[in-house]
Enzyme design. Structure first.
Site, PDB file in Angstrom:
ATOM      1  N   LYS A 236      77.170 162.039  66.270  1.00 13.64           N
ATOM      2  CA  LYS A 236      78.567 161.955  66.726  1.00 13.64           C
ATOM      3  C   LYS A 236      79.034 160.678  66.857  1.00 13.64           C
ATOM      4  O   LYS A 236      79.906 160.550  67.826  1.00 13.64           O
ATOM      5  CB  LYS A 236      78.779 163.139  67.764  1.00 13.64           C
ATOM      6  CG  LYS A 236      78.508 164.316  67.622  1.00 13.64           C
ATOM      7  CD  LYS A 236      78.890 165.287  68.513  1.00 13.64           C
ATOM      8  CE  LYS A 236      77.760 165.116  69.853  1.00 13.64           C
ATOM      9  NZ  LYS A 236      78.108 166.438  70.604  1.00 13.64           N
TER      10      LYS A 236
ATOM     11  N   ASP B  70      75.759 171.107  75.417  1.00 13.79           N
ATOM     12  CA  ASP B  70      77.176 171.936  75.654  1.00 13.79           C
ATOM     13  C   ASP B  70      77.070 173.348  75.147  1.00 13.79           C
ATOM     14  O   ASP B  70      77.702 174.329  75.915  1.00 13.79           O
ATOM     15  CB  ASP B  70      78.410 171.071  75.027  1.00 13.79           C
ATOM     16  CG  ASP B  70      78.009 170.391  73.791  1.00 13.79           C
ATOM     17  OD1 ASP B  70      77.115 170.696  72.964  1.00 13.79           O
ATOM     18  OD2 ASP B  70      79.091 169.817  73.253  1.00 13.79           O
TER      19      ASP B  70
END
Ligand code: ADP
Ligand code: MG
Length: 456
Positions: free
Chosen positions: A153, A191
């Site tokens: 990312k 997450d």
């Protein structure tokens, strides 16, 4: 816009059979990841998280939580009093030079933000248990021991791969040399795990977590007997949350049969070519760029925006944001107000109504493919678990803000799951932050109950 099966077929470019093939491949890859013999070679790492129990509603206390997801970094103070959860949080920017700098710089920055937060919230002189949502692939060696296996990312900080990120955080806090601030890292989760924990706090059926934000990932509760990799104890409960890290699905080329020229180009110019192939077809970090590449190609071929200015944003990598896709698809009539606004923002001024229609159509194709591919992933897990009723907790800005993602997913999953299995997609508000605090709270509850203490 209400989404009916007829409307669904309008966006359907890959057949149901193709999605079933994707599911079959994913299932195989997930099993490889779980197996001790094949894990080393598997793309999908299926990391056991050491989270063995979900919240039972008796958790209590004051916690700090950190949420480093890829786009945002947040520090949170979470007060848990059984079902009541009160959250105060602050978002801090991680500048690009830090995302691509050294690990020391990154963790010094994180420690700075924690100290600022503690000062601003008057939390000095308290030792607070901390849950860290660190959303990059980590090999966990314990609940609070996680080694980064690779950056994803857009992050590439030197000196962090293979290191225990809790140690790096503690060292950075020590470097701050403050005696008035102390934290005890109780748990590191990603997450998806945080999102699941957060929703499981109020929904007993919740056993899957999904992220559709900067990245795309899922986790689910697996029986230990299926986890060949498991090296921990086999005490009750004989289950463990698995962080699939399924974003890497396709890295071995198995998804090449559905990739387009735009997927390939995006990958070639990314900072991690050949990696995170499934994620790159789905998540928020990439969707806008896929749309931009398609628009750029049509424009170059003279099929769109006659004589567009080649210096405008449309022709620059990364300048077509995924939020534009949501805005464009929120136009519900033929005036194309949002499409026009986006086009003007990216410096395209000479568009026709037909151009607007094409731009919107391309957005719907790219986002629907993302919704369907992530649905194929979820359907694989739902079919594997075979629970009569299951809740999937979802977090991330793409799911939250895209006008049709949820509806498209529900329809597609319905089509792909075994008959009779019921599922619910539940937005997990503040999932990743609150979830990290809950993991810390559950860890303290379990520790206290093992030591025969009542939770304070
Ligand atoms: P993180 O993954 O860091 O936790 P988010 O869940 O907020 O952060 O996801 C950020 C991603 O969501 C970015 O890639 C961004 O492009 C995308 N995004 C932000 N706003 C929207 C929107 N309105 N519609 C679709 N995607 C969005
Ligand atoms: Mg997040």
């Amino acid at each position: 816009m209400p989404t009916t099966p007829e409307k669904l077929s309008k966006y359907e470019k890959l057949s149901s059979l193709t999605y079933r093939r994707v599911m079959h491949l994913l299932h195989e890859e997930m099993n490889n990841g779980l197996s001790a013999n094949y894990n080393l070679k598997a793309d999908i790492k299926m990391f056991p998280t050491f989270v063995r129990a979900l919240p039972d509603g008796t958790e209590k206390g004051k916690f700090l939580a950190l949420d480093l997801g890829g786009t945002n970094f947040r520090v949170l103070m979470v007060m848990i009093n059984e079902r009541d959860v009160d959250i105060q949080s602050q978002t801090y920017l991680i500048p690009q030079r830090i995302m691509l700098g050294t690990g020391i710089q990154l963790f010094d920055h994180i420690a700075d933000c924690i100290c600022r937060f503690i000062r601003d919230h008057d939390l000095k002189n308290e030792t607070l248990p901390l849950g860290f949502t660190f959303s990059f692939p980590c090999k966990q060696e314990g609940l609070a021991k996680a080694r980064l296996s690779k950056w994803t990312k857009g992050f590439r900080c030197e000196g962090v791969v293979n290191e225990d990120i809790c140690v790096l955080l503690h060292e950075a806090m020590k470097r701050k040399n403050t005696t008035s601030v102390d934290v005890e890292v109780m748990a590191v989760v990603n997450d998806a795990v945080g999102t699941l924990m957060s929703a499981a706090h109020t929904d007993r059926n919740c056993e899957v977590g999904l992220i559709l934000g900067t990245g795309c990932n899922a986790c689910y509760m697996e029986s230990l007997e299926n986890v060949g990799l498991w090296e921990g104890d086999f005490e009750e409960p004989s289950q463990v949350l698995i962080n699939t890290e399924w974003g890497a699905f396709g890295d071995n080329g198995c998804l090449d049969f559905i990739r387009t020229e735009y997927d390939r180009e995006l990958d070639t110019y990314s900072i991690n070519p050949g990696k995170q192939i499934y994620e790159k077809m789905i998540s928020g970090m990439y969707m806008g760029e896929i749309v931009r590449l398609a628009l750029e190609r049509l424009s170059m071929e003279g099929l769109l925006f006659e004589s567009a200015d080649r210096d405008c944003e449309l022709f620059h990598k990364g300048r077509f944001f995924t939020k534009y896709v949501s805005e464009i698809e929120s136009d519900h009539d033929d005036f194309f107000r949002n499409v026009k606004q986006v086009l003007e923002e990216i410096g395209v001024t000479n568009y026709t109504s037909e151009d607007c229609k094409i731009v919107k159509y391309i957005c719907t194709l790219v986002s629907a493919r993302a919704a369907f591919l992530s649905s194929a992933g979820l359907a694989t897990i739902i079919n594997k678990l075979e629970k009569p009723e299951i809740t999937i907790a979802v977090d991330g800005s793409l799911y939250r803000f895209h006008p049709r993602f949820h509806n498209l997913m529900v329809l597609k999953i319905q089509e792909l799951v075994k008959p009779g299995l019921k599922f619910k997609l539940q937005l997990s508000h503040d999932g990743s932050g609150k979830g990290a605090a809950l993991v810390a709270a559950v860890a303290i509850r379990l520790r206290d109950s093992k030591q025969g203490r009542c939770p304070s």
